[in-house]
Design an enzyme around this catalytic site. Sequence first.
Site, PDB file in Angstrom:
ATOM      1  N   ARG A   1       0.782  -1.241   0.000  1.00  0.00           N
ATOM      2  CA  ARG A   1       0.000   0.000   0.000  1.00  0.00           C
ATOM      3  C   ARG A   1       0.815   1.294   0.000  1.00  0.00           C
ATOM      4  O   ARG A   1       0.237   2.373   0.074  1.00  0.00           O
ATOM      5  CB  ARG A   1      -1.011   0.045   1.159  1.00  0.00           C
ATOM      6  CG  ARG A   1      -2.002  -1.078   1.119  1.00  0.00           C
ATOM      7  CD  ARG A   1      -3.189  -0.885   2.004  1.00  0.00           C
ATOM      8  NE  ARG A   1      -2.845  -0.558   3.371  1.00  0.00           N
ATOM      9  CZ  ARG A   1      -3.727  -0.137   4.272  1.00  0.00           C
ATOM     10  NH1 ARG A   1      -4.981   0.009   3.948  1.00  0.00           N
ATOM     11  NH2 ARG A   1      -3.349   0.141   5.494  1.00  0.00           N
ATOM     12  N   ASP A   2       2.146   1.209  -0.098  1.00  0.00           N
ATOM     13  CA  ASP A   2       2.944   2.444  -0.153  1.00  0.00           C
ATOM     14  C   ASP A   2       4.232   2.219  -0.953  1.00  0.00           C
ATOM     15  O   ASP A   2       5.320   2.590  -0.524  1.00  0.00           O
ATOM     16  CB  ASP A   2       3.257   2.946   1.255  1.00  0.00           C
ATOM     17  CG  ASP A   2       3.663   4.427   1.282  1.00  0.00           C
ATOM     18  OD1 ASP A   2       3.291   5.178   0.355  1.00  0.00           O
ATOM     19  OD2 ASP A   2       4.349   4.828   2.239  1.00  0.00           O
ATOM     20  N   VAL A   3       4.076   1.626  -2.132  1.00  0.00           N
ATOM     21  CA  VAL A   3       5.227   1.416  -3.014  1.00  0.00           C
ATOM     22  C   VAL A   3       5.607   2.772  -3.597  1.00  0.00           C
ATOM     23  O   VAL A   3       4.794   3.444  -4.230  1.00  0.00           O
ATOM     24  CB  VAL A   3       4.904   0.406  -4.141  1.00  0.00           C
ATOM     25  CG1 VAL A   3       6.064   0.280  -5.111  1.00  0.00           C
ATOM     26  CG2 VAL A   3       4.533  -0.951  -3.552  1.00  0.00           C
TER      27      VAL A   3
ATOM     28  N   THR B   1       0.976   7.297  -0.236  1.00  0.00           N
ATOM     29  CA  THR B   1       1.578   8.538  -0.700  1.00  0.00           C
ATOM     30  C   THR B   1       0.850   8.971  -1.967  1.00  0.00           C
ATOM     31  O   THR B   1       0.847   8.223  -2.941  1.00  0.00           O
ATOM     32  CB  THR B   1       3.084   8.327  -0.957  1.00  0.00           C
ATOM     33  OG1 THR B   1       3.671   7.817   0.244  1.00  0.00           O
ATOM     34  CG2 THR B   1       3.767   9.615  -1.363  1.00  0.00           C
TER      35      THR B   1
END
Length: 186
Positions: free
Chosen positions: A39-41, A80
Amino acid sequence: RQVPYIEPAYNRNVVDPFAIVRQVASALDAARAKGFIHRDVKPENILFRADGSVVLTDFGIARAEAGGTQMTGIGMSIGTPHYMSPEQARGHTVDGRADLYSLGVVLYEMLERKVPFEGQESMAIGIKHITEPVPGLMPDHAHWQPIIDRLMAKAPEDRFQTGAELITALDQLAAERALRLEADQQ
């Protein structure tokens, strides 16, 4: 070291985007096989070992895919903004395909030296991820466009479904490029 930008001439001193994307796709599949979605690559979460191999870090906002622990409420988005999938920006439930979308944004940024969507506020960036078409790549990188388009498809069902599927497409692209280069040299 964080993910570098890829020089248009594919400078030999710069890390190969094929290698980075392949390794991150493999890491995402390994996480998904254990039931986790990152969920935050983003570039800040892709690091390199001394041998040049890639490490996907910061699973701090990851969640278990099969229900389990969820750190956000329904209708809330987390991640992000520049790297969020459309469904993440909407606050919808996500699966591993959202991580592949984010990897597409990372690849786009490596190639173009900028993120595909900019905005003054997080909400504006999220709306662009939801509504705007994927920007075209510069001519030197046009051979990547089908990969970018599929990674960043607005609907999850139109994306690569797994990292392994992406790796197969990358291998096919590399083989096609090698054949074209060989033919051009003859």
